[in-house]
Design a protein around this motif. Sequence first.
Motif, mmCIF file in Angstrom:
data_model
loop_
_atom_site.group_PDB
_atom_site.id
_atom_site.type_symbol
_atom_site.label_atom_id
_atom_site.label_comp_id
_atom_site.label_asym_id
_atom_site.label_seq_id
_atom_site.Cartn_x
_atom_site.Cartn_y
_atom_site.Cartn_z
ATOM 1 N N UNK A 14 -2.456 54.800 -5.339
ATOM 2 C CA UNK A 14 -1.178 54.090 -5.254
ATOM 3 C C UNK A 14 -1.379 52.765 -4.516
ATOM 4 N N UNK A 15 -0.795 51.692 -5.065
ATOM 5 C CA UNK A 15 -0.922 50.367 -4.451
ATOM 6 C C UNK A 15 0.324 49.957 -3.670
ATOM 7 N N UNK A 16 1.279 50.862 -3.527
ATOM 8 C CA UNK A 16 2.488 50.644 -2.722
ATOM 9 C C UNK A 16 3.257 49.396 -3.140
ATOM 10 N N UNK A 17 3.338 49.152 -4.437
ATOM 11 C CA UNK A 17 4.014 47.948 -4.923
ATOM 12 C C UNK A 17 5.536 48.075 -4.908
ATOM 13 N N UNK A 18 6.043 49.310 -4.915
ATOM 14 C CA UNK A 18 7.480 49.535 -4.868
ATOM 15 C C UNK A 18 8.168 49.591 -6.217
ATOM 16 N N UNK A 19 7.422 49.430 -7.309
ATOM 17 C CA UNK A 19 8.028 49.463 -8.646
ATOM 18 C C UNK A 19 8.691 50.809 -8.915
ATOM 19 N N UNK A 20 8.056 51.880 -8.509
ATOM 20 C CA UNK A 20 8.610 53.223 -8.727
ATOM 21 C C UNK A 20 9.881 53.432 -7.908
ATOM 22 N N UNK A 21 9.867 52.928 -6.703
ATOM 23 C CA UNK A 21 11.029 53.048 -5.822
ATOM 24 C C UNK A 21 12.245 52.353 -6.448
ATOM 25 N N UNK A 22 12.025 51.185 -7.031
ATOM 26 C CA UNK A 22 13.099 50.443 -7.682
ATOM 27 C C UNK A 22 13.559 51.119 -8.970
ATOM 28 N N UNK A 23 12.636 51.759 -9.682
ATOM 29 C CA UNK A 23 12.959 52.381 -10.969
ATOM 30 C C UNK A 23 13.661 53.726 -10.838
ATOM 31 N N UNK A 24 13.523 54.386 -9.712
ATOM 32 C CA UNK A 24 14.084 55.727 -9.541
ATOM 33 C C UNK A 24 15.610 55.672 -9.464
ATOM 34 N N UNK A 26 17.697 57.965 -8.683
ATOM 35 C CA UNK A 26 18.311 58.815 -7.658
ATOM 36 C C UNK A 26 17.738 58.588 -6.261
ATOM 37 N N UNK A 27 16.877 57.596 -6.105
ATOM 38 C CA UNK A 27 16.319 57.290 -4.789
ATOM 39 C C UNK A 27 15.389 58.354 -4.247
ATOM 40 N N UNK A 28 14.653 59.022 -5.132
ATOM 41 C CA UNK A 28 13.761 60.100 -4.695
ATOM 42 C C UNK A 28 12.387 59.604 -4.262
ATOM 43 N N UNK A 29 12.097 58.314 -4.466
ATOM 44 C CA UNK A 29 10.775 57.776 -4.122
ATOM 45 C C UNK A 29 10.926 56.677 -3.081
ATOM 46 N N UNK A 30 10.075 56.743 -2.073
ATOM 47 C CA UNK A 30 10.048 55.719 -1.030
ATOM 48 C C UNK A 30 8.598 55.346 -0.761
ATOM 49 N N UNK A 31 8.353 54.061 -0.535
ATOM 50 C CA UNK A 31 7.020 53.624 -0.142
ATOM 51 C C UNK A 31 6.875 53.923 1.343
ATOM 52 N N UNK A 32 5.848 54.663 1.681
ATOM 53 C CA UNK A 32 5.622 55.141 3.040
ATOM 54 C C UNK A 32 4.706 54.196 3.809
ATOM 55 N N UNK A 34 4.139 51.180 3.842
ATOM 56 C CA UNK A 34 3.425 50.158 3.099
ATOM 57 C C UNK A 34 2.088 50.599 2.543
ATOM 58 N N UNK A 35 1.842 51.909 2.541
ATOM 59 C CA UNK A 35 0.542 52.423 2.105
ATOM 60 C C UNK A 35 0.575 53.127 0.758
ATOM 61 N N UNK A 36 1.583 53.957 0.534
ATOM 62 C CA UNK A 36 1.689 54.704 -0.718
ATOM 63 C C UNK A 36 3.104 55.227 -0.871
ATOM 64 N N UNK A 37 3.426 55.619 -2.096
ATOM 65 C CA UNK A 37 4.755 56.158 -2.384
ATOM 66 C C UNK A 37 4.775 57.664 -2.171
ATOM 67 N N UNK A 38 5.925 58.153 -1.739
ATOM 68 C CA UNK A 38 6.126 59.594 -1.575
ATOM 69 C C UNK A 38 7.372 59.975 -2.364
ATOM 70 N N UNK A 39 7.324 61.160 -2.966
ATOM 71 C CA UNK A 39 8.438 61.650 -3.770
ATOM 72 C C UNK A 39 9.109 62.816 -3.052
ATOM 73 N N UNK A 40 10.418 62.754 -2.941
ATOM 74 C CA UNK A 40 11.198 63.890 -2.430
ATOM 75 C C UNK A 40 11.430 64.805 -3.629
ATOM 76 N N UNK A 41 10.609 65.831 -3.758
ATOM 77 C CA UNK A 41 10.658 66.710 -4.931
ATOM 78 C C UNK A 41 12.032 67.337 -5.140
#
Length: 67
Positions: A14-24, A26-32, A34-41
């Motif tokens: 993961x490059x921690x770009x934040x694209x996934x966080x913006x695309x989600x 329901x807000x289930x993904x956050x960049x942790x 500045x290192x990597x994304x984490x998903x609230x399953x």
Amino acid sequence: MASKRYAAVDETICVACGACEKACPVGAIKVYKGCFAKVAKDRCVGCGKCEKVCPANSIQMESRVNV
């Protein structure tokens, strides 16, 4: 009812770009930190939008057990 799948992030690529966080939606993904994304399953609805926008291909949809 919970989705039969959820997003899983490979933190090692993961490059921690934040694209996934913006695309989600329901807000289930956050960049942790500045290192990597984490998903609230428990919040992930399994839509796959994050997987499609990830430039590093670090997100894969996985099956939930016992759904």
